[in-house]
Design a protein around this motif. Structure first.
Motif, mmCIF file in Angstrom:
data_model
loop_
_atom_site.group_PDB
_atom_site.id
_atom_site.type_symbol
_atom_site.label_atom_id
_atom_site.label_comp_id
_atom_site.label_asym_id
_atom_site.label_seq_id
_atom_site.Cartn_x
_atom_site.Cartn_y
_atom_site.Cartn_z
ATOM 1 N N PRO A 363 -16.525 90.429 56.308
ATOM 2 C CA PRO A 363 -16.414 88.997 55.993
ATOM 3 C C PRO A 363 -17.776 88.297 56.038
ATOM 4 C CG PRO A 363 -14.644 89.660 57.456
ATOM 5 C CD PRO A 363 -15.549 90.846 57.343
ATOM 6 N N LEU A 364 -18.043 87.521 55.007
ATOM 7 C CA LEU A 364 -19.347 86.862 54.905
ATOM 8 C C LEU A 364 -19.648 85.945 56.096
ATOM 9 C CD1 LEU A 364 -19.615 86.206 51.089
ATOM 10 C CD2 LEU A 364 -21.334 87.337 52.504
ATOM 11 N N PRO A 365 -18.694 85.141 56.579
ATOM 12 C CA PRO A 365 -19.030 84.308 57.746
ATOM 13 C C PRO A 365 -19.476 85.124 58.952
ATOM 14 C CG PRO A 365 -17.046 83.492 56.680
ATOM 15 C CD PRO A 365 -17.359 84.803 56.034
ATOM 16 N N GLU A 366 -18.911 86.324 59.142
ATOM 17 C CA GLU A 366 -19.329 87.160 60.260
ATOM 18 C C GLU A 366 -20.742 87.698 60.034
ATOM 19 O OE1 GLU A 366 -16.479 90.102 61.345
ATOM 20 O OE2 GLU A 366 -14.794 88.704 61.293
ATOM 21 N N GLN A 367 -21.056 88.093 58.806
ATOM 22 C CA GLN A 367 -22.421 88.515 58.508
ATOM 23 C C GLN A 367 -23.404 87.378 58.768
ATOM 24 O OE1 GLN A 367 -23.208 90.908 54.949
ATOM 25 N NE2 GLN A 367 -21.006 90.932 54.519
ATOM 26 N N MET A 368 -23.014 86.174 58.412
ATOM 27 C CA MET A 368 -23.891 85.021 58.603
ATOM 28 C C MET A 368 -24.101 84.726 60.089
ATOM 29 S SD MET A 368 -22.414 82.541 55.597
ATOM 30 C CE MET A 368 -22.814 82.846 53.866
ATOM 31 N N ALA A 369 -23.036 84.884 60.887
ATOM 32 C CA ALA A 369 -23.173 84.655 62.319
ATOM 33 C C ALA A 369 -24.102 85.688 62.952
ATOM 34 C CB ALA A 369 -21.798 84.693 62.995
ATOM 35 N N VAL A 370 -24.006 86.946 62.522
ATOM 36 C CA VAL A 370 -24.939 87.972 63.015
ATOM 37 C C VAL A 370 -26.369 87.620 62.603
ATOM 38 C CG1 VAL A 370 -25.616 90.396 62.820
ATOM 39 C CG2 VAL A 370 -23.200 89.796 63.069
ATOM 40 N N HIS A 371 -26.537 87.173 61.386
ATOM 41 C CA HIS A 371 -27.851 86.723 60.919
ATOM 42 C C HIS A 371 -28.402 85.644 61.846
ATOM 43 C CE1 HIS A 371 -30.126 83.589 58.720
ATOM 44 N NE2 HIS A 371 -30.739 84.595 58.141
ATOM 45 N N ASP A 372 -27.587 84.636 62.157
ATOM 46 C CA ASP A 372 -28.037 83.544 63.018
ATOM 47 C C ASP A 372 -28.346 84.042 64.422
ATOM 48 O OD1 ASP A 372 -27.545 81.977 60.813
ATOM 49 O OD2 ASP A 372 -25.629 81.202 61.550
ATOM 50 N N PHE A 373 -27.540 84.982 64.911
ATOM 51 C CA PHE A 373 -27.752 85.542 66.244
ATOM 52 C C PHE A 373 -29.115 86.228 66.327
ATOM 53 C CE2 PHE A 373 -26.775 88.172 69.977
ATOM 54 C CZ PHE A 373 -26.017 87.299 70.743
ATOM 55 N N LEU A 374 -29.511 86.879 65.260
ATOM 56 C CA LEU A 374 -30.829 87.522 65.205
ATOM 57 C C LEU A 374 -31.942 86.495 65.052
ATOM 58 C CD1 LEU A 374 -29.932 90.502 62.845
ATOM 59 C CD2 LEU A 374 -30.830 90.762 65.151
ATOM 60 N N VAL A 375 -31.798 85.600 64.096
ATOM 61 C CA VAL A 375 -32.863 84.657 63.759
ATOM 62 C C VAL A 375 -33.177 83.722 64.925
ATOM 63 C CG1 VAL A 375 -33.448 82.686 62.288
ATOM 64 C CG2 VAL A 375 -32.519 84.763 61.267
ATOM 65 N N GLU A 376 -32.150 83.296 65.649
ATOM 66 C CA GLU A 376 -32.362 82.357 66.750
ATOM 67 C C GLU A 376 -32.846 83.030 68.028
ATOM 68 O OE1 GLU A 376 -29.029 79.820 67.393
ATOM 69 O OE2 GLU A 376 -28.996 79.067 65.322
ATOM 70 N N GLY A 377 -33.011 84.357 67.979
ATOM 71 C CA GLY A 377 -33.599 85.047 69.120
ATOM 72 C C GLY A 377 -32.624 85.536 70.166
ATOM 73 N N HIS A 378 -31.326 85.347 69.958
ATOM 74 C CA HIS A 378 -30.355 85.735 70.979
ATOM 75 C C HIS A 378 -30.290 87.249 71.149
ATOM 76 C CE1 HIS A 378 -29.178 81.583 70.867
ATOM 77 N NE2 HIS A 378 -28.864 81.672 69.584
ATOM 78 N N TYR A 379 -30.382 87.983 70.041
ATOM 79 C CA TYR A 379 -30.300 89.442 70.137
ATOM 80 C C TYR A 379 -31.514 90.004 70.872
ATOM 81 C CZ TYR A 379 -29.478 94.295 68.813
ATOM 82 O OH TYR A 379 -29.242 95.646 68.851
#
Length: 509
Positions: A363-379
């Motif tokens: 699902p695209l929203p889940e891919q986008m949330a993973v993207h945000d999790f990476l970009v914002e430094g949480h991962y």
């Protein structure tokens, strides 16, 4: 340099309710990563910073302590606090750079969050369950926020299937992250987003193999890999692993016509161990000579406790014979099933077409949330924090093993991974499979390495067991170790009883 007039100028601007301490942490970290505060530069004292910013000193101290614990600052006794000259491994990755106005929330290391409740329908996690991360370390509040935002904004095309290999922005961020953290050189087009790790294995089999082709699997190896390839009409050659991993010379003797070899150079399951450079080069040389493919299953390779993570096999490949499979289940939580597959450029078109035909969409929203999790430094923050935590838990397990199992189960430290290997002593009186069954009765998960073999073990060797530690606190590890010691004592006493034959009574004449 007066930070309140430079990098921290926007500290009070555009607040969205994020705590002040978090905003201060974000601004300082962003200024360090972006070079506004240079390596080796001394920070003003916490008292001075607090006065300049008009905030409490406790707020400043908490933010500085977090930056110090995560490797951005260092305190020198009698001199002050300085920016580290060498930043954390992933600080400069495009995936984790913070914009000046970023308000990402990262959990405080000094105040652990309460454990994430396990749903009633979920299986209970028992020590020493392997391949399992610490659920309570996952920043579920941030994940909920990111996922809710993406689903809230979803509509139209976002509710359908993605195209090509996955959401382009996520693949672009993953390319930068993999380059920095694993030494993988690839373009975003070479990355395919897939539902989970098993989907990745099935996808590679369908992409590269036909019925009758031969596959090398590690012996002993991951049961999931064997299960995936065993019933699809392929010839499976179980190639023994030694301390350096899979041995291509033995594989070439067993099955010289293999079309694919599945390898785990980062951290082999179940035997443990990291494939050294010489063996990696030997495996790559075999693939080049034979025209075969290599599937690199990167299970726990990102968790390395001594030195930097070793480069992935894909990063050493000059002939484009390696496909690299990664996922989030072992680093975040098993509930996040998203995985990625890096394919050679020659396979991109065929791989993208096959992904569409097999319906392996996420699902695209889940891919986008993973993207945000990476970009914002949480991962990146999660990986730094859990590396330290898991190293401590490994030491706790080693201490408990020495205290409770000395002479019964020998356990050595490891430089990587989420589990240790315990070699069962003949003095226990039972083999690893029997010990595993006895442990299960005491509510202890203790997988036997013999269960991961397809052939017989070494005659007279009682085998070894797998000891996962990452998901358990030192206190729980200690209690489980003591309980397992009781199981071992029971096994020994039972065996001794069996060896002592009853005396034969001679009737009186």
């Amino acid at each position: 340099m007066k930070l309140s007039q430079g990098p921290l100028l926007s500290l009070f601007d555009g607040s969205d309710g994020t705590p002040l301490q978090q905003r201060l942490f974000d601004r300082l970290r962003g200024a360090i990563v972006n070079g506004a505060i240079r390596p080796g530069e001394r920070l003003p004292s916490t008292r001075t910073l607090a006065a300049d910013l008009g905030v409490s000193r406790n707020t400043v101290v908490a933010a500085v302590d977090r930056l110090t614990s995560e490797g951005y600052l260092e305190a020198r006794i009698g001199s002050g606090t300085f920016v580290c000259r060498t930043l954390p491994d992933d600080a400069m990755a495009p995936a984790v750079r913070l914009a000046p106005n970023n308000t990402a929330r990262v959990p405080q290391a000094a105040a652990p969050k309460p454990a994430v409740p396990v749903p009633a329908a979920g299986a209970e996690l028992l020590p020493f369950e392997p391949c399992t991360p610490a659920y309570d370390q996952f920043d579920i509040d941030t994940w909920r926020r990111l996922l809710a935002k993406r689903w809230r904004d979803a509509g139209g095309l976002l509710l359908g299937n993605d195209t090509s290999g996955g959401w382009t922005a996520l693949r672009r961020v993953l390319a930068g992250h993999l380059q920095t953290s694993r030494g993988i050189a690839c373009d975003p087009e070479q990355i395919l987003i897939l539902p989970d790790r098993r989907s990745g294995l099935e996808f590679v089999a369908t992409l590269l193999l036909t019925a009758g082709d031969t596959v090398w699997l590690e012996e002993p190896g991951c049961p999931l890999q064997a299960l995936t390839f065993a019933h699809r009409g392929y010839n499976v050659a179980h190639v023994p692993v030694d301390a350096d991993g899979i041995d291509p010379e033995r594989g070439a003797r067993l099955a010289p016509d293999a079309r694919l070899a599945l390898v785990t150079p980062g951290w082999q399951y179940p035997t443990g161990g990291t494939m050294p450079l010489r063996r990696r080069m030997a495996v790559l040389a075999w693939a080049r000579r034979s025209g075969a493919w290599l599937l690199e299953d990167d299970r726990d390779g990102g968790y390395r406790y001594t030195g930097r993570p070793l480069p992935a096999l894909q990063g050493l490949d000059e002939n484009e014979r390696v496909l690299h499979l990664g996922a989030l289940d072992n680093t975040l939580v098993p509930a996040l099933r998203l995985s990625w597959l890096v394919v050679p450029s020659s396979l991109v078109s065929a791989a993208q077409n096959l992904r569409a035909r097999m319906g392996m969409h996420v699902p695209l929203p889940e891919q986008m949330a993973v993207h945000d999790f990476l970009v914002e430094g949480h991962y990146a923050s999660h990986m730094r924090r859990t590396r330290r935590l898991y190293a401590e838990r490994q030491q706790a397990l080693l201490f408990a093993a020495e205290r409770h199992w000395s002479g019964a189960i020998a356990v050595d430290a490891a430089s990587s991974g989420l589990h240790l290997v315990g070699r069962v002593s003949p003095s226990v009186g039972v083999d690893d499979a029997t010990l595993s069954a006895l442990a299960a009765q005491a509510r202890i998960a203790l997988p036997a390495i013999s269960a991961c073999r397809r052939g017989p073990g070494i005659a007279g060797d009682p085998g070894a067991v797998v000891l996962g530690y990452a998901a358990f606190t030192p206190e729980r590890l200690a209690r489980a170790a003591e309980r397992l010691a009781g199981v071992i004592d029971k096994a020994r006493s039972t065996q001794t009883h069996r060896l002592v034959q009853p005396r034969r009574l001679v009737p009186a004449e």
